[in-house]
Design an enzyme around this catalytic site. Sequence first.
Site: not given
Length: 202
Positions: A109, A121
């Site tokens: 998350e 990411y």
Amino acid sequence: MVVDRRVELRRAEIRDVQGIRSLDRKVYPTPWSEKLLVREISKPGRVHLVAEQRFALIGHGGIVVLDDEAHVTTIAVEPARQGQGIGSGLLLGLFRAAATLGCRLVTLEVRAGNTAAIALYRRFGLAPVGVRRGYYSDTNEDALVLVSPDLAGDYLDRIDAMAYPTATTLSPELQSWQNSVGVETVAEAELRSSSQVGERTA
């Protein structure tokens, strides 16, 4: 005077807890407790890495392994050192650990407003699959849920092709994870290249 700029990645130890907490206080609104950090470092099914430079802890990150999934629990870099590849090195080390442990997916998350982390990411191929509303209770901020492609597929070749940032050194344990799938650091690639033409680097 030559300044040693090498960054070492290694497995976290209990002695690192206070350094991690000190770093987290600079990065997170609500840092983890000492008890939680000790658990993340010492409990089976978890891998926690630290980045050190000249004995100063400048980054850390961890995963927890659940069946064939590795979940990134945290990743943080000293604010003054952000944007220098330390986060990328930590994340690559965690991906290497996940692959070595037989995981098929990496999940995490991230705060919806953390654009720098989201960009990192995405470079690793993680894609959003959902939103958790108000997930971060300290700010009531939403969390994006990101998932990697299957580590057992072609995606692993993409991870294999990634190199650690220049001047990164790996502890023997991390080196063994790397060697299990043939990834090399930028420094190692440069050393290999120079050795092929009869030169030696320090």
